[in-house]
Write an enzyme that holds these catalytic residues in place. Structure first.
Site, PDB file in Angstrom:
ATOM      1  N   THR A 201      66.868  -0.928  12.441  1.00  0.00           N
ATOM      2  CA  THR A 201      65.579  -1.573  12.196  1.00  0.00           C
ATOM      3  C   THR A 201      64.460  -0.978  13.039  1.00  0.00           C
ATOM      4  O   THR A 201      63.324  -0.880  12.609  1.00  0.00           O
ATOM      5  CB  THR A 201      65.738  -3.076  12.479  1.00  0.00           C
ATOM      6  OG1 THR A 201      66.666  -3.595  11.527  1.00  0.00           O
ATOM      7  CG2 THR A 201      64.439  -3.817  12.350  1.00  0.00           C
TER       8      THR A 201
ATOM      9  N   HIS B 245      52.198  -7.391  17.949  1.00  0.00           N
ATOM     10  CA  HIS B 245      51.422  -8.554  17.533  1.00  0.00           C
ATOM     11  C   HIS B 245      50.883  -9.292  18.749  1.00  0.00           C
ATOM     12  O   HIS B 245      51.580  -9.446  19.753  1.00  0.00           O
ATOM     13  CB  HIS B 245      52.307  -9.508  16.719  1.00  0.00           C
ATOM     14  CG  HIS B 245      52.781  -8.904  15.439  1.00  0.00           C
ATOM     15  ND1 HIS B 245      51.961  -8.788  14.348  1.00  0.00           N
ATOM     16  CD2 HIS B 245      53.969  -8.361  15.090  1.00  0.00           C
ATOM     17  CE1 HIS B 245      52.648  -8.198  13.362  1.00  0.00           C
ATOM     18  NE2 HIS B 245      53.863  -7.922  13.786  1.00  0.00           N
TER      19      HIS B 245
ATOM     20  N   ILE C  82      66.057  -3.703  21.115  1.00  0.00           N
ATOM     21  CA  ILE C  82      66.544  -4.831  21.924  1.00  0.00           C
ATOM     22  C   ILE C  82      67.635  -4.356  22.886  1.00  0.00           C
ATOM     23  O   ILE C  82      67.557  -4.577  24.104  1.00  0.00           O
ATOM     24  CB  ILE C  82      67.065  -5.963  21.008  1.00  0.00           C
ATOM     25  CG1 ILE C  82      65.933  -6.494  20.120  1.00  0.00           C
ATOM     26  CG2 ILE C  82      67.695  -7.081  21.828  1.00  0.00           C
ATOM     27  CD1 ILE C  82      64.807  -7.170  20.854  1.00  0.00           C
TER      28      ILE C  82
ATOM     29  N   GLU D 245      76.942   2.233  20.331  1.00  0.00           N
ATOM     30  CA  GLU D 245      76.068   2.336  19.168  1.00  0.00           C
ATOM     31  C   GLU D 245      76.881   2.916  18.011  1.00  0.00           C
ATOM     32  O   GLU D 245      77.584   3.906  18.176  1.00  0.00           O
ATOM     33  CB  GLU D 245      74.874   3.246  19.517  1.00  0.00           C
ATOM     34  CG  GLU D 245      74.070   3.753  18.328  1.00  0.00           C
ATOM     35  CD  GLU D 245      73.469   2.651  17.473  1.00  0.00           C
ATOM     36  OE1 GLU D 245      72.861   1.715  18.023  1.00  0.00           O
ATOM     37  OE2 GLU D 245      73.630   2.715  16.225  1.00  0.00           O
TER      38      GLU D 245
ATOM     39  N   LYS E 164      54.434 -11.450   7.009  1.00  0.00           N
ATOM     40  CA  LYS E 164      53.018 -11.227   7.269  1.00  0.00           C
ATOM     41  C   LYS E 164      52.336 -10.428   6.162  1.00  0.00           C
ATOM     42  O   LYS E 164      51.193 -10.025   6.296  1.00  0.00           O
ATOM     43  CB  LYS E 164      52.862 -10.524   8.614  1.00  0.00           C
ATOM     44  CG  LYS E 164      53.353 -11.383   9.772  1.00  0.00           C
ATOM     45  CD  LYS E 164      53.095 -10.733  11.109  1.00  0.00           C
ATOM     46  CE  LYS E 164      53.634 -11.584  12.252  1.00  0.00           C
ATOM     47  NZ  LYS E 164      55.115 -11.604  12.307  1.00  0.00           N
TER      48      LYS E 164
ATOM     49  N   ILE F  42      66.491 -11.153  15.485  1.00  0.00           N
ATOM     50  CA  ILE F  42      65.248 -10.636  16.078  1.00  0.00           C
ATOM     51  C   ILE F  42      64.471  -9.870  15.006  1.00  0.00           C
ATOM     52  O   ILE F  42      64.562  -8.649  14.903  1.00  0.00           O
ATOM     53  CB  ILE F  42      65.534  -9.720  17.291  1.00  0.00           C
ATOM     54  CG1 ILE F  42      66.593 -10.317  18.204  1.00  0.00           C
ATOM     55  CG2 ILE F  42      64.236  -9.441  18.037  1.00  0.00           C
ATOM     56  CD1 ILE F  42      66.195 -11.519  18.994  1.00  0.00           C
ATOM     57  N   GLU F  43      63.746 -10.623  14.207  1.00  0.00           N
ATOM     58  CA  GLU F  43      62.859  -9.990  13.224  1.00  0.00           C
ATOM     59  C   GLU F  43      61.436 -10.096  13.768  1.00  0.00           C
ATOM     60  O   GLU F  43      61.240 -10.513  14.905  1.00  0.00           O
ATOM     61  CB  GLU F  43      63.000 -10.706  11.882  1.00  0.00           C
ATOM     62  CG  GLU F  43      62.668 -12.182  11.950  1.00  0.00           C
ATOM     63  CD  GLU F  43      62.792 -12.894  10.611  1.00  0.00           C
ATOM     64  OE1 GLU F  43      62.680 -12.233   9.574  1.00  0.00           O
ATOM     65  OE2 GLU F  43      62.991 -14.112  10.616  1.00  0.00           O
TER      66      GLU F  43
ATOM     67  N   SER G   7      56.758  -1.690  11.182  1.00  0.00           N
ATOM     68  CA  SER G   7      55.316  -1.420  11.174  1.00  0.00           C
ATOM     69  C   SER G   7      54.793  -0.902  12.511  1.00  0.00           C
ATOM     70  O   SER G   7      53.717  -0.321  12.561  1.00  0.00           O
ATOM     71  CB  SER G   7      54.548  -2.682  10.794  1.00  0.00           C
ATOM     72  OG  SER G   7      55.113  -3.279   9.647  1.00  0.00           O
TER      73      SER G   7
END
Lengths: 477, 422
Positions: A40, A49, A12, A31, A250, A336-337, A45
């Site tokens: 993250t 999507h 992001i 950072e 999911k 923000i997942e 994965s």
């Protein structure tokens, strides 16, 4: 004083940095880690999507569908691995039919094309290793895969080459709101002034927000554990295989990665510590056992590594994107997942536009959208190899035998801005150590190159920054 | 650059060197060895302990000394080799692509010997949960750091796996001032050599815990401790026995895997048990003219046996190159095993009339006491030896005389098995 200070350089923060580098803004990214893409973003994965899963009308749905459509162009501009490989959501009983219909309905409402419900046999015709227990599933042809850390690094490199500054090991401990700007204070006592502060701090975005805003948030770190299979087992599936979603997410997926490995996971467990990405015996077992439902002949002997990542979950269960109502100039990108990765280009674009308007920014006339990836010898033809070695003989010196990575690539990974500073940074940029021996053979060689390039002593070479030095010093002489 | 060579050897470790020397002595002069490291000798270069060469030279040598004996033989014969040269592709047409700083080499060979060794199973392969910071090494990586680079991996060490490298590193780390707190072994027996258990652990009072495993690694940026637990008969950890051991380093010696990625690319059939190629009694794979020997074929305990096997491969490769009818296909028969014998190399016996003596190499699947190791041909026992004890950690050999080899070649069924004497 900079115009915009971004806290966090995950997908992001880095995507926004690149968007803002199209403008006249001066941009600084702080950072807390040793490198970009170390939270993250590095452990998820890697699925782009299609957008059929998010509830219509939510910000998740809006950004996911928009973001996914931006990938083909971005991948080309920034030269990162992305592929539309298609996905199935698998149902193991007739009872699941209504959920599939619901997903198809969401797809339509969200404006996602290329979805249909097909039978188990039709699925197995396309993916023969899918379990016989699968009775039907949703086929989403628009679903894609991306290498998330390589995408993030590409964003950061392009942002940097267009003028964005990155600073590392800067953990923000306080933000002071002054009359017309912010003073951002870090753990090492350094401080920075900025007109706009953007909170892209991932799992810690609640803490950053709560430093300045009276609208408090709470992020729960939801851990997901994964296992990864050797490329030898890429036959398992060429499409992403989801199970029917549950309220925790999911579910466990089985998917190819952009590099031909098979990824299995993630579990979903809320945890207290927002930095502890340890795997657990029960988590790894759960991921594997559930994946066996999807692919019963999943080869256990093919596992080369395990890892876990943390989702930044809020109880509001939707992205928070926008200026804080009570703090002028403080912009939140919070919660923000999933589908955050797929959404990230759209979130960045949206946020950049709002900030541009707020600061009344012009355009950066020198902005160059193109970033070239590091040339990999494993992708070269014979002619290209000879050409490359003629130009730089280090392309002919193979350091990582499993992934076939040359000395030239590793040196380039360290020299880029922002460049690799540790073994993990090298690994994520050029895949040295990502293969089946998991850095068994190349560790000492990469340590030597890192020490030489960074001008540090070999004893200081680390896995991922201070405290993770590979060795404890010289042997007794 | 494209060139031709009659015999190409991939890997200049002990197997490749012995194969080259033997091929030369059998009359072949057009040999090229490709080695990815900056010197010949392979993994022996980092094995600075002694104990090598008892069978071959009747004396105890260090790894580098053993390698040097063969390197000297290669140099004496002026056999060609290229260092810093990594083979990236072998085709079933015996075309090899290799890279070095001079460019891409494309070499057409008449025969290829793959002698590229094995690699260590990493942490991932055994699914240990926990943190992922620094301090977890495969034993061989730690050995390289200490012996070649002069760097110390850590000072408080737990070793998982009692394979030979793990045992050797227990002693090595102790010599360098580290405290080795335990060697933890999943099985109820060690896969290492008995002499190594005595000389590397017992002599230093390092505890060896059988039927235990590491279930979790703790510590954020670096290992701070490991959780170990006893396992049941099905090798599942019994969590009620879990205990924490403080340490900053975990070394893994949990098995070796033949590196057959090149072979796979050449469509060579790979055994699911050895993870090496399926070979016939010439050590030739299903691809005509591609041979395997040493640890890429099956993992050996002693380098002496690697050298012997490699000599065999060198000789047979020369025979192949010189044969008038290279493409002649022989029928073959596969050796059957009983499960107690896990595998036999070679697996296939050719139905030709070659009457040379033959050595079968095998491993058993568990510890067995008071057994007979037997070979039967069409149910007639042609070889039988009493073994007081056999264990998976020690490779067994069966030396067959010429007349017995001829029997094998005419057989309808060949079995290698253990027979209980009780």
């Amino acid at each position: 004083m900079v115009d915009v200070l971004i806290i966090g350089s995950g997908i992001i923060g880095s995507s926004l940095a690149r968007e803002l580098s199209k403008t006249s803004a001066s941009v600084l990214v702080l950072e807390k880690g040793n490198d970009v893409s170390v939270g993250t973003t590095k452990a998820n994965s890697g699925i782009v999507h299609a957008g059929f899963d998010a509830k219509p009308g939510t910000r998740k749905a809006f950004f996911n569908v928009r973001g996914a459509k931006m990938y083909p162009v971005l991948a080309k501009e920034l030269d990162f691995p992305f592929k539309k490989n298609g996905a199935f959501v698998l149902s193991f009983s007739k009872d699941g039919h209504d959920t599939l219909v619901d997903l198809l309905d969401r797809a339509e409402k969200n404006g996602v094309s290329g979805c249909e419900i097909i039978s188990g046999d039709e699925i197995r015709k396309l993916e023969p290793n899918v379990s016989k227990e699968v009775v039907e599933g949703l086929y989403a042809k628009e679903s894609g895969i991306v290498s998330p850390y390589e995408m993030c690094i590409a964003m950061a490199e392009n942002a940097a080459s267009n003028g964005v500054k990155f600073e590392f090991l800067k953990k923000v401990t306080n933000i002071e709101k002054q009359s017309n700007h912010f003073k951002v204070i870090c753990e090492d006592c350094s401080s920075y002034e900025a007109k706009v502060v953007v909170n892209a701090a991932g799992c810690h975005a609640d803490e950053i927000n709560n430093m300045v805003s009276s609208r408090k948030y709470e992020i729960v770190a939801r851990k997901g554990e994964y296992v990864l299979l050797d490329k030898e087992f890429s036959w398992v599936s060429s499409r992403t295989l989801f199970q029917l979603p549950t309220k925790m997410g999911k579910g466990i997926l089985v998917s190819p990665t952009c590099h031909g490995n098979i990824i299995v996971g993630p579990t979903a467990l809320d945890v207290d510590d927002k930095d502890l990405t340890w795997t657990t015996p029960s988590g790894l077992k759960e991921a594997w056992d559930k994946a066996l439902l999807t692919v019963p002949n999943l080869p256990r002997g093919g596992i080369i590594t395990q890892f876990s990542g943390l989702r930044a979950h809020t109880k509001e269960d939707d992205f928070v994107v926008g200026f804080a109502e009570d703090v002028k100039g403080f912009y939140n990108l919070l919660g923000i997942e999933s589908p955050g990765l797929a959404s990230s280009p759209a979130i960045a674009e949206f946020a950049a536009n709002e900030i541009k308007e707020y600061l009344n920014l012009g355009v950066n006339p020198k902005f160059n959208p193109i970033r070239k990836g590091i040339k990999h010898i494993s992708h070269m033809s014979s002619e290209e190899l000879n050409e490359a070695i003629k130009e730089n003989r280090q392309f002919g010196h193979v350091i990582c035998r499993c992934e076939v990575v040359s000395e030239a690539e590793i040196r380039e990974a360290i020299r880029r801005v922002p460049g690799a500073k540790d073994l993990d940074g090298v690994k994520r940029r050029v895949r040295a150590g990502m293969g089946r021996c998991q850095m068994g053979f190349c560790t000492p060689k990469i340590m030597e190159i890192l020490a030489e390039e960074l001008g540090e002593s070999i004893e200081d070479v680390s896995k991922r920054g201070k405290g993770s030095e590979i060795t404890i010093g010289r042997i007794k002489e | 650059m494209e060139k031709k060579v009659r015999l190409l050897i991939v890997g200049g470790g002990p197997a490749g060197l012995a194969a080259a020397v033997e091929a030369y002595d059998k009359g072949e002069r057009d040999i090229l060895i490709l080695e990815r490291e900056n010197k010949l000798g392979g993994i022996l270069n980092q094995c600075i302990h002694n104990g090598f060469g008892l069978h071959t030279f009747n004396e105890e040598l260090t790894g580098p000394e053993y390698a040097q004996r063969f390197i000297d033989e290669v140099e004496k014969r002026k056999i060609a080799y290229l260092l810093n040269t990594t083979v990236i592709e072998v085709s079933d047409k015996k075309c090899v692509k290799a890279l070095n700083e001079g460019g891409l080499l494309e070499i057409q060979a008449e025969a290829i010997i793959l002698s590229c060794g094995c690699r260590e199973r990493p942490r991932g392969a055994i699914n240990i949960a926990g943190s992922r910071g620094a301090g977890v090494f495969s034993a061989g990586t730690a050995q390289k750091l200490v012996n070649i680079d002069g760097l110390m991996p850590g000072k408080e060490v737990v070793i998982l796996g009692s394979g030979d490298i793990g045992l050797i590193m227990a002693r090595r780390m102790t010599f360098e001032g580290a405290k080795v707190k335990a060697v933890v072994e999943l099985m109820p027996y060690s896969s290492g050599l008995n002499r190594n258990i005595v000389q590397c652990l017992n002599d230093f009072n390092i505890p060896l815990l059988f039927s235990h495993t590491v279930v979790e690694i703790k510590g954020d940026n670096r290992v701070e401790s490991v959780i170990i637990a006893e396992v049941d008969e099905r090798l599942n950890p019994k969590m009620e026995t879990a205990q924490e051991i403080k340490c900053d380093t975990l070394l893994l010696s949990v098995g070796l895997l033949p590196e057959n990625e090149l072979a796979r690319g050449a469509n060579v059939d790979i055994s699911r048990i050895t993870r090496g190629a399926v070979v016939d009694d010439r050590l030739m794979t299903n691809i005509d003219g591609i041979f395997e020997c040493g640890n890429v074929l099956h993992v050996h305990d002693l380098v002496d046996f690697v050298s012997l096997e490699a000599r065999e491969a060198g000789a047979k490769a020369v025979e192949y190159i010189n044969s008038k009818d290279k493409n002649k296909k022989y029928e073959s028969i596969a050796i059957e095993t009983d499960g107690k014998v896990r595998y036999v190399v070679p697996e296939l016996i050719l139905k030709n009339d070659d009457s040379n003596p033959l050595t079968l190499k095998l491993r058993v699947s568990n510890v067995f006491k008071k057994v007979r190791l037997e070979v039967s041909v069409d149910n007639e026992v042609i070889y039988s030896r009493v073994k007081q004890v056999v264990a998976p950690g020690e490779m067994q050999t069966i030396d067959l005389k010429s007349e017995d080899v001829l029997k094998l070649r005419k057989a309808n069924s060949i079995k290698v098995y253990l027979r209980s004497m009780e």
